[in-house]
Scaffold this active site. Structure first.
Site, PDB file in Angstrom:
ATOM      1  N   VAL A 188       0.841  -1.199   0.000  1.00  0.00           N
ATOM      2  CA  VAL A 188       0.000   0.000   0.000  1.00  0.00           C
ATOM      3  C   VAL A 188       0.879   1.254   0.000  1.00  0.00           C
ATOM      4  CG1 VAL A 188      -1.761   1.320   1.260  1.00  0.00           C
ATOM      5  CG2 VAL A 188      -1.907  -1.174   1.156  1.00  0.00           C
ATOM      6  N   CYS A 189       1.992   1.200   0.722  1.00  0.00           N
ATOM      7  CA  CYS A 189       2.865   2.366   0.885  1.00  0.00           C
ATOM      8  C   CYS A 189       3.296   2.998  -0.442  1.00  0.00           C
ATOM      9  CB  CYS A 189       4.081   2.021   1.729  1.00  0.00           C
ATOM     10  SG  CYS A 189       3.657   1.468   3.404  1.00  0.00           S
ATOM     11  N   PRO A 190       3.767   2.220  -1.436  1.00  0.00           N
ATOM     12  CA  PRO A 190       4.195   2.883  -2.669  1.00  0.00           C
ATOM     13  C   PRO A 190       3.038   3.558  -3.412  1.00  0.00           C
ATOM     14  CG  PRO A 190       4.384   0.483  -2.889  1.00  0.00           C
ATOM     15  CD  PRO A 190       4.063   0.778  -1.454  1.00  0.00           C
ATOM     16  N   LEU A 241       2.630   6.938  -1.584  1.00  0.00           N
ATOM     17  CA  LEU A 241       3.734   7.870  -1.828  1.00  0.00           C
ATOM     18  C   LEU A 241       3.718   8.381  -3.264  1.00  0.00           C
ATOM     19  CD1 LEU A 241       6.608   6.210   0.228  1.00  0.00           C
ATOM     20  CD2 LEU A 241       4.924   7.918   0.956  1.00  0.00           C
TER      21      LEU A 241
END
Length: 187
Positions: A46-48, A51
């Site tokens: 999920v993080c990329p 960002l």
């Protein structure tokens, strides 16, 4: 305890930005609006997406006088490695702060102590280094960076127009409210 209205605690950290390592401190925030975007870890799922979404809004936020900082408990070296290996993260031009000591993450009360990772926390910080908004999501719930643009505009409007407040779904140029006895019970 709420962090709203509190000054960012003193910190010093290394970050990866535009191909180099830089130092970021609490003093780096003074004189400009800032967004802190905490996320659990590099090389995840999920993080990329979050960002990258934040990068899409970065030019607009810069026009509004805002600097963006992503923060995880990874090191600045790990951020560089992720930046060099991921097409998605390779697009990022804002600072990626490493917080392996967990000091910053803990001071914003977004440290998951059991995992040693940050929760998904988003904070808007004013030019005096004071936290104006806080939003924390569960690990599986990604954020929408486009909402930050209107939140920044509202925060800047309220700062520049004492005595006025921005109602729900306020957009730049629309009406604000002036709290007074006359409005009590009439909205």
């Amino acid at each position: 305890m709420s962090l709203i209205g509190k000054e960012v605690e003193s910190f010093k950290a290394l970050a990866f930005k535009n191909g180099e390592f830089i130092e970021v401190t609490d003093e780096s925030l003074k004189g400009q609006w800032s967004i802190f975007c905490f996320y659990p870890a590099d090389f995840t799922f999920v993080c990329p997406t979050e960002l990258e979404d934040l990068q899409k809004e970065y030019a607009t936020l810069k026009e509004l006088g805002v600097e963006v900082y992503s923060i995880s408990t990874d090191t600045h070296f790990t951020h560089k490695g992720w930046h060099d290996r991921s097409e998605t993260i390779g697009k990022i031009t804002y600072a990626m702060i490493g917080d392996p000591s967990q000091k910053i993450t803990r001071s914003f009360d977004v440290l998951n102590e059991e995992e040693g990772l940050a929760d998904r926390g988003t904070f808007i910080i004013d030019p005096d280094g004071v936290i104006q908004t806080a939003e924390i999501n569960a690990g599986g719930i990604g954020r929408d960076a486009s909402t930050l643009v209107n939140k920044i505009k509202a925060a800047q409007y309220v700062r520049n127009n004492p005595g006025e407040v921005c109602p729900a779904k306020w957009e730049e140029g629309s009406e604000t409210l002036k709290p007074s006895l006359d409005l009590v019970g009439k909205i």
